[in-house]
Design an enzyme around this catalytic site. Sequence first.
Site, PDB file in Angstrom:
ATOM      1  N   LYS A 170      35.990  -3.786  46.392  1.00 31.96           N
ATOM      2  CA  LYS A 170      35.396  -4.481  48.139  1.00 31.96           C
ATOM      3  C   LYS A 170      36.040  -3.816  48.700  1.00 31.96           C
ATOM      4  O   LYS A 170      35.808  -3.053  50.344  1.00 31.96           O
ATOM      5  CB  LYS A 170      35.826  -5.570  48.607  1.00 31.96           C
ATOM      6  CG  LYS A 170      35.463  -7.272  47.890  1.00 31.96           C
ATOM      7  CD  LYS A 170      35.741  -7.971  48.266  1.00 31.96           C
ATOM      8  CE  LYS A 170      35.334  -9.689  47.884  1.00 31.96           C
ATOM      9  NZ  LYS A 170      35.382 -10.669  48.184  1.00 31.96           N
ATOM     10  N   LYS A 193      26.197 -12.114  47.638  1.00 34.40           N
ATOM     11  CA  LYS A 193      26.525 -12.812  48.820  1.00 34.40           C
ATOM     12  C   LYS A 193      25.847 -11.581  49.655  1.00 34.40           C
ATOM     13  O   LYS A 193      25.130 -11.247  50.780  1.00 34.40           O
ATOM     14  CB  LYS A 193      26.776 -13.310  49.570  1.00 34.40           C
ATOM     15  CG  LYS A 193      27.114 -14.635  48.626  1.00 34.40           C
ATOM     16  CD  LYS A 193      28.335 -16.023  49.215  1.00 34.40           C
ATOM     17  CE  LYS A 193      28.175 -16.819  47.942  1.00 34.40           C
ATOM     18  NZ  LYS A 193      30.066 -17.842  48.208  1.00 34.40           N
ATOM     19  N   LYS A 226      25.304  -7.542  39.915  1.00 32.15           N
ATOM     20  CA  LYS A 226      25.914  -8.274  40.210  1.00 32.15           C
ATOM     21  C   LYS A 226      24.407  -9.296  41.852  1.00 32.15           C
ATOM     22  O   LYS A 226      25.275  -8.633  41.980  1.00 32.15           O
ATOM     23  CB  LYS A 226      27.229  -9.190  40.131  1.00 32.15           C
ATOM     24  CG  LYS A 226      27.473  -9.840  40.220  1.00 32.15           C
ATOM     25  CD  LYS A 226      28.637 -10.402  39.993  1.00 32.15           C
ATOM     26  CE  LYS A 226      29.333 -10.090  41.474  1.00 32.15           C
ATOM     27  NZ  LYS A 226      30.439 -10.763  41.947  1.00 32.15           N
TER      28      LYS A 226
HETATM   29  P1  AMP Z   1      32.127 -16.199  45.494  1.00 29.55           P
HETATM   30  O1  AMP Z   1      30.556 -16.455  45.886  1.00 29.55           O
HETATM   31  O2  AMP Z   1      32.356 -15.788  45.534  1.00 29.55           O
HETATM   32  O3  AMP Z   1      32.874 -17.337  45.646  1.00 29.55           O
HETATM   33  O4  AMP Z   1      31.548 -17.160  43.459  1.00 29.55           O
HETATM   34  C1  AMP Z   1      31.565 -18.369  44.227  1.00 29.55           C
HETATM   35  C2  AMP Z   1      30.983 -18.821  42.013  1.00 29.55           C
HETATM   36  O5  AMP Z   1      30.401 -18.180  41.887  1.00 29.55           O
HETATM   37  C3  AMP Z   1      31.904 -17.987  41.186  1.00 29.55           C
HETATM   38  O6  AMP Z   1      32.552 -18.640  40.183  1.00 29.55           O
HETATM   39  C4  AMP Z   1      31.861 -16.366  40.501  1.00 29.55           C
HETATM   40  O7  AMP Z   1      32.363 -15.913  39.721  1.00 29.55           O
HETATM   41  C5  AMP Z   1      30.240 -16.841  40.730  1.00 29.55           C
HETATM   42  N1  AMP Z   1      29.450 -16.115  40.823  1.00 29.55           N
HETATM   43  C6  AMP Z   1      29.362 -15.499  41.842  1.00 29.55           C
HETATM   44  N2  AMP Z   1      27.869 -15.247  41.571  1.00 29.55           N
HETATM   45  C7  AMP Z   1      27.977 -14.733  40.440  1.00 29.55           C
HETATM   46  C8  AMP Z   1      26.938 -14.060  39.761  1.00 29.55           C
HETATM   47  N3  AMP Z   1      25.778 -13.238  40.328  1.00 29.55           N
HETATM   48  N4  AMP Z   1      27.110 -14.251  38.412  1.00 29.55           N
HETATM   49  C9  AMP Z   1      27.359 -15.421  37.631  1.00 29.55           C
HETATM   50  N5  AMP Z   1      28.520 -15.841  38.409  1.00 29.55           N
HETATM   51  C10 AMP Z   1      28.638 -15.335  39.633  1.00 29.55           C
END
Ligand code: AMP
Length: 331
Positions: A113, A196, A193
Amino acid sequence: MVKERIFSGIQPTGVIHLGNYVGALKNWVALQDEYDCIFSIVDYHAITIEYDVESFRESILNAARTLMACGINPDTCRLFIQSAVPEHTELTWILNCITPLGDLERMTQFKDKSQQHRGNINVGLLDYPVLQAADIVLYKSHVVPVGEDQLQHIELTRRIARRFNNRFGDTFPEPRYLLSHTPKIMGLDGKTKMSKSLNNYIGILEPPDDIWEKLRTSVTDENRKRRNDPGNPEICNLFTMHKSFSSQDDIITINRQCRTAEIGCIECKKKLFENMMRELEPIQQKAAELKKTPDVVYGALAKGARQCREIATRVMEEVRVKVGIRVQRDA
Ligand code: AMP
Ligand code: TRP
């Protein structure tokens, strides 16, 4: 029998995408009856990067709606917005004081980040994992279902819990992570990966035509240059998605047909799209209904916050006494 407690969170930044869904949310829904679950929309985490104040409120509501549409049941779990329980930030301060700076500087998410947001490397970005640790231990949680990218943060949470217990007496369980069968979904480019912050995602509430267009043009096994080349499902992001959306029979068939070049990537994508939409369409419908009945969402969040505050108040009082900042009359 007392159920073990689960805590997990999702940031209300932009849309909820397929990576979130198959990496985490689907697992949350599957686990919600077996465990005592707390799920949070972590708005304090989200403000560590640039965000638009005007649309933030709607993003938070949108996240709540999407979680409920995916099947999170607010009657059996607690669903709430992190900032509605101020003890999260209070506990963060205490945990800050037992967390070595070096541990935070080593976090790969912080390094990534910092690269992505060079103009805004703020203290919150560095401290992000301590707030996450506070989220988890505040409820004395045992299990944290997340995607693969969060493992380092959960490892750190364990270390912080251990350090607290050693210094101030046994208080917090050391939580363990729980991964889904598909803990890492790559983006449409097949290289980074799905996330968002990169424009490489499929939002789970996107119109079917847009989802198809993105799937159709997404990168598969790059070694498969021509239709008649055999493919390797193990290195193909689309096959990973099949594992989450398709039946066991379909997965076995696709695996064989890809390896023998019996089908091309486009046929594989069509099958995936069909199976995916069968699952996503009811979610999209439910989300649209919830948009028309905001009181249902507000009601669920208010109830979740009330229940979480009750636990947080109790645990925080115990913590204050243990660290010596609550002077008791009879002490
Ligand atoms: P976040 O949007 O960063 O708050 O992520 C919310 C959840 O989604 C967390 O448990 C992350 O580990 C999971 N996550 C986010 N991006 C991915 C991805 N590309 N593949 C698998 N899990 C993801
Ligand atoms: N950092 C997590 C992510 O980006 C979100 C999060 C915040 C979280 N607090 C949490 C996940 C506590 C699990 C437990 O995905």
